[in-house]
Structure formats: structure tokens, C-alpha cells
Motif scaffolding. Structure first.
Motif, PDB file in Angstrom:
ATOM      1  N   UNK A 413      23.671  -9.383  -3.296  1.00 35.17           N
ATOM      2  CA  UNK A 413      22.405  -9.252  -4.014  1.00 35.17           C
ATOM      3  C   UNK A 413      22.288 -10.290  -5.140  1.00 35.17           C
ATOM      4  N   UNK A 414      23.361 -10.454  -5.905  1.00 30.59           N
ATOM      5  CA  UNK A 414      23.329 -11.416  -7.010  1.00 30.59           C
ATOM      6  C   UNK A 414      23.178 -12.848  -6.500  1.00 30.59           C
ATOM      7  N   UNK A 415      23.838 -13.165  -5.415  1.00 28.57           N
ATOM      8  CA  UNK A 415      23.737 -14.500  -4.837  1.00 28.57           C
ATOM      9  C   UNK A 415      22.304 -14.782  -4.370  1.00 28.57           C
ATOM     10  N   UNK A 416      21.715 -13.818  -3.665  1.00 27.76           N
ATOM     11  CA  UNK A 416      20.348 -13.999  -3.189  1.00 27.76           C
ATOM     12  C   UNK A 416      19.354 -14.039  -4.350  1.00 27.76           C
ATOM     13  N   UNK A 417      19.646 -13.269  -5.393  1.00 24.99           N
ATOM     14  CA  UNK A 417      18.806 -13.302  -6.586  1.00 24.99           C
ATOM     15  C   UNK A 417      18.829 -14.701  -7.209  1.00 24.99           C
ATOM     16  N   UNK A 418      20.012 -15.300  -7.257  1.00 23.77           N
ATOM     17  CA  UNK A 418      20.154 -16.649  -7.811  1.00 23.77           C
ATOM     18  C   UNK A 418      19.420 -17.672  -6.952  1.00 23.77           C
ATOM     19  N   UNK A 419      19.448 -17.501  -5.633  1.00 26.75           N
ATOM     20  CA  UNK A 419      18.719 -18.400  -4.734  1.00 26.75           C
ATOM     21  C   UNK A 419      17.213 -18.328  -4.988  1.00 26.75           C
ATOM     22  N   UNK A 420      16.702 -17.106  -5.139  1.00 27.87           N
ATOM     23  CA  UNK A 420      15.271 -16.925  -5.369  1.00 27.87           C
ATOM     24  C   UNK A 420      14.830 -17.554  -6.691  1.00 27.87           C
ATOM     25  N   UNK A 432      18.656  -9.066   3.253  1.00 27.01           N
ATOM     26  CA  UNK A 432      18.439  -8.937   1.817  1.00 27.01           C
ATOM     27  C   UNK A 432      17.648  -7.666   1.489  1.00 27.01           C
ATOM     28  N   UNK A 433      16.571  -7.408   2.238  1.00 24.43           N
ATOM     29  CA  UNK A 433      15.768  -6.204   1.985  1.00 24.43           C
ATOM     30  C   UNK A 433      16.562  -4.939   2.298  1.00 24.43           C
ATOM     31  N   UNK A 434      17.406  -4.994   3.315  1.00 22.60           N
ATOM     32  CA  UNK A 434      18.254  -3.837   3.634  1.00 22.60           C
ATOM     33  C   UNK A 434      19.245  -3.556   2.515  1.00 22.60           C
ATOM     34  N   UNK A 435      19.776  -4.627   1.918  1.00 22.14           N
ATOM     35  CA  UNK A 435      20.708  -4.462   0.797  1.00 22.14           C
ATOM     36  C   UNK A 435      20.022  -3.802  -0.398  1.00 22.14           C
ATOM     37  N   UNK A 436      18.774  -4.185  -0.646  1.00 19.90           N
ATOM     38  CA  UNK A 436      18.028  -3.580  -1.746  1.00 19.90           C
ATOM     39  C   UNK A 436      17.828  -2.087  -1.488  1.00 19.90           C
ATOM     40  N   UNK A 437      17.527  -1.744  -0.235  1.00 19.38           N
ATOM     41  CA  UNK A 437      17.337  -0.349   0.119  1.00 19.38           C
ATOM     42  C   UNK A 437      18.617   0.468  -0.086  1.00 19.38           C
TER      43      UNK A 437
END
Length: 441
Positions: A413-420, A432-437
Motif C-alpha cells: 500500500x505504501x509503495x503504491x501510494x508513493x507511486x501515485x 491495489x483496490x483489493x489491498x485497500x479493501x
């Protein structure tokens, strides 16, 4: 021969020779004794101007005269921002009138655009667009050059190696630079108007030919500043740097609003340092060619070492890296092939995570290069930085101690947050959306 075509040829090539060119010109007049009937007649007229504007005394000419000449020669449909009237009498004798346009020609950044000045010999046009008279980075300049030292029958091939032409071109380049510097110093509003239209071309000039023209152009560059939210020159930036500031800091992004929200900028601004905002895709590449300005190196806010921490801060950061070495190694293993390292951040204040880079290639440069053909494998060396003073870090430590699966989830999650935050694409949005869920359940 068609009369109109004859007049057009004379007007184009021989309008300014010293002798009158006369021809029988057809006109119309009312028939004698009638009101609505006309008859054709011919009379001899001088069809060339003879006295060119560039041979007149500058004191005799007005701004309107120059603007009319600009329109008559069809140099552009706009009003010129500035003109330059040169009368040189030295190693080479020539006259020139140059114009800096106000607006960018519609085809300026296309292959169809052809730079160059009209070239005359003793008032006779010998070349419609002589590209050798202008460097590419000043290709926006319009106008003409007239020299008695050039032969009427000189060929294009001979012109490229003509010593007189080279001297004229060098002189013109210096005159244009001086005019732009004067505009920057004395007419800032007009210069900024010019820069909005042609600033990108100056940056390309810095970048092209491996930076050989950087000394000519670097003082003409402007960038938006974090301190004043307006365009500033490199000289203005350096002149107000605090004594303890080592680098010229810059941040790159798609827009100023996005740059201002970058987590990496917090630490630099907190120190009271000014940041230049780069929003053109050419900006970083041009700055890499300049390398330093007045002995000050350029530094991206995403660089691994910002040079803003003192010895105490460095010891504290090193200690945090050592204390959390196993946690960061576990996160790095989870992100193998995606980031070069995971470490404690010395730049973050309110944000939990960000990406920094090691080496010369930054994230913005990677995005630009990847958009080009055959550049899919271009990759910046990314480092995932974690704010150890953020509440998120406590959750990471707890997950590392108690639940490896949860640590992997948080790391992803943190890695994808940094990408965004960087505007980079997420490889698998569904994951990514599944991880948020998973976090929400």
C-alpha cells in the motif's frame, strides 16, 4: 508575361535597389462623358521602392515605420515585441533589421517551420530564408540582412562556407542576446511575455549539442519560484541564497499545483530555501547540461542526499536506519525489483512515505523518456523513504513483530501510494483496490 507576376518578382527581389525600375502599368478610369463605364489605360510607373528602410537613419524612423515594414514583409500577423536595427561598419559591412515576434507562429514547433533571415546583396534579394544567419535557439527571430560584401551569384553551398557570412551571423547572435538581456533587465513584463512564447526554445538550445551553448543562454532562463510564485532568473535565485545553502533546489512535475503538494518539498522549504518549479519536459534535461551556476550545483528535491541535514540530524537518521534495519530489509524484499532500498526519511514532515532517487536519472526524467519510442526499459533507481515519526510507522513496526502478511500488505500500500504521489502508473490497479479493501474490513 503577366503584369501582376512581373510586379511581384520585382517587388520581391529588386524592391530596394538604388535605381528605378519602370514598367507600363495597366489602370482603369471612367470613360470621358460617362459615369458608370470604365476604360483601361497604361502609364509608366516606378514599381520599386529604391530607398530601403534599413539604409535610412534610425532617428528618421518611428516605431510605426518598423511595424509597417514587419507587416509588409509578412514576417508575421502579430505585432513585433521588439526590433533591432543594426548598421555595422567594420571587418564586415552590413545592415540588418531584426524582429522579436510577440507570439509563437502556429507551425513553430513543427518540421515545416523554416528559420532564417532574408539575405540581400546591395538591395537585391539573394535568399528568402538564410538559416546560417541564425542559431537554432534564436530561430524565432525574423528580419533581413543586406551586405555589399556578398556576391549576387553566390550559391547556397558557397554561403555555408563564406567567411563574411560567418562574421555577420556571429555578430547577429551577440546582438540578439544583448537585446534579450536588455529586455529582461529594463522591460521585465515584455520579456516574460516573450519567454512564455519562446522560453522552451531557449531551453532546447541549452540542452542541444551537449550543452555547448549553455553559457550563452543560461542567464536568459526563467523558472517559477516557490518564494514569490513568479518567474525568476538563476542570477536572482543565487543572489538571495542563504549562506548555509549549498545547492540550487528544484522540483519537477506536471504543474505547479502538483509540485507544491509533493512530500519531498517539505524539508527544503522548512529550512527556508527557495525551490524552482520545473513544469516543462525539457527543464531537467537542460539543467543537467548546465550542471552548476556560479559555482552552485543544481539539486532535485527527490535526490537521495539533499545536503540540508547537520551532523546531529545525520547521526539520528543513521541510527534509525540501524535500529530498523531488519524491518526495512523485509520491506525491500517484498518490493524486490521495484525499489533499490527502503530507509528512514530525513525530508518528510507530515507525509508517511515518498520516493527518492539515486543517480542522475530522476523520476520525472524517467516518465519523459519512457514516453519515447524504444525506451520502455528506462528505470530510475528508486528508494522508498518512510517517515519514522508518522503514526503509520508504528503500524509497520507492529505488523513486522506480529504479522508478516499484514506487513506485506502495508508495504504494498505504501509503495503504491508513493507511486501515485509521483504520478506514476500502478501496474495492477485491481490488486491495489483489493489491498485497500483488506484494510477496511
Amino acid at each position: 508575361m503577366e503584369e501582376y507576376r512581373l510586379r511581384s518578382i520585382i517587388k520581391k527581389y529588386s524592391d530596394f535597389i538604388r535605381y528605378p525600375i519602370k514598367m507600363d502599368v495597366t489602370g482603369q478610369r471612367p470613360k470621358e462623358g460617362t459615369e458608370n463605364e470604365f476604360e483601361e489605360y497604361q502609364e509608366e510607373q516606378t514599381v520599386n521602392s529604391m530607398v530601403p528602410i534599413w539604409r535610412k537613419n534610425k532617428s528618421e524612423l518611428t516605431e510605426e515605420d518598423y511595424n509597417n515594414f514587419y507587416m509588409e514583409k509578412r514576417y508575421g500577423f502579430d505585432k513585433p515585441l521588439k526590433h533591432l536595427h543594426i548598421s555595422a561598419d567594420g571587418a564586415v559591412v552590413y545592415n540588418a533589421i531584426l524582429f522579436i515576434p510577440e507570439n509563437t507562429p502556429f507551425d513553430y514547433y513543427t518540421k515545416e517551420y523554416e528559420k532564417g533571415l532574408e539575405l540581400y546583396s546591395n538591395g537585391v534579394l539573394i535568399m528568402d530564408k538564410c538559416g546560417d544567419l541564425l542559431p537554432d535557439y534564436f530561430g524565432f527571430v525574423k528580419g533581413m540582412v543586406d551586405s555589399e560584401d556578398l556576391s549576387l551569384n553566390i550559391s547556397r553551398e558557397m554561403l555555408q562556407h563564406d567567411r563574411q557570412l560567418s562574421l555577420i551571423a556571429k555578430n547577429i547572435k551577440n546582438k540578439i542576446k544583448s537585446q534579450l538581456q536588455s529586455l529582461l533587465k529594463d522591460e521585465r513584463e515584455n520579456y516574460e511575455k516573450f519567454y512564455q512564447a519562446f522560453g522552451r526554445q531557449l531551453k532546447y538550445g541549452v540542452y542541444s549539442d551537449y550543452g555547448v551553448n549553455k553559457d550563452t543562454l543560461q542567464d536568459l532562463l526563467l523558472f517559477t519560484s516557490s518564494k514569490e510564485s513568479k518567474l525568476v532568473s538563476l542570477d536572482e535565485y543565487v543572489s538571495r541564497m542563504p549562506e548555509d545553502q549549498k545547492y540550487i533546489y528544484y522540483a519537477s512535475g506536471e504543474s505547479i499545483s502538483r509540485i507544491e503538494k509533493l512530500p519531498q518539498i517539505e524539508g527544503v522549504l522548512e529550512k527556508g530555501y527557495e525551490v524552482l518549479y520545473f513544469t516543462d519536459d525539457i527543464d531537467e534535461f537542460a539543467i543537467k547540461m548546465i550542471t552548476n551556476y556560479k559555482d552552485k550545483e543544481f539539486k532535485s528535491i527527490s535526490s537521495g542526499d539533499l545536503g540540508i541535514e547537520d551532523s546531529v540530524d545525520k547521526e539520528e537518521t543513521d541510527a534509525q536506519d540501524n535500529d530498523n534495519k531488519e524491518l526495512f530489509e523485509a520491506m525491500q524484499a517484498q518490493l524486490a525489483g521495484k525499489v533499490k532500498a527502503v530507509k528512514a526519511s530525513k525530508r518528510l514532515r507530515s507525509h508517511p512515505v515518498c520516493l527518492s532517487t539515486e543517480g542522475e536519472l530522476t523520476i520525472e526524467m524517467e516518465k519523459i523518456l519512457k514516453a519515447m519510442p524504444n525506451s520502455e526499459n528506462v528505470q530510475a533507481d528508486k528508494v522508498l523513504e518512510i517517515n519514522v515519526n508518522h503514526d503509520v510507522f508504528k503500524s509497520l513496526k507492529d505488523a513486522f513483530a506480529q504479522d508478516q502478511e499484514k506487513l506485506n500488505l502495508y508495504t504494498s500500500l505504501l509503495y503504491h501510494q508513493a507511486l501515485l504521489i509521483e504520478g506514476l502508473p500502478i501496474q495492477d490497479p485491481v490488486e491495489f483496490t483489493n489491498d485497500i479493501c483488506k484494510v477496511m474490513v
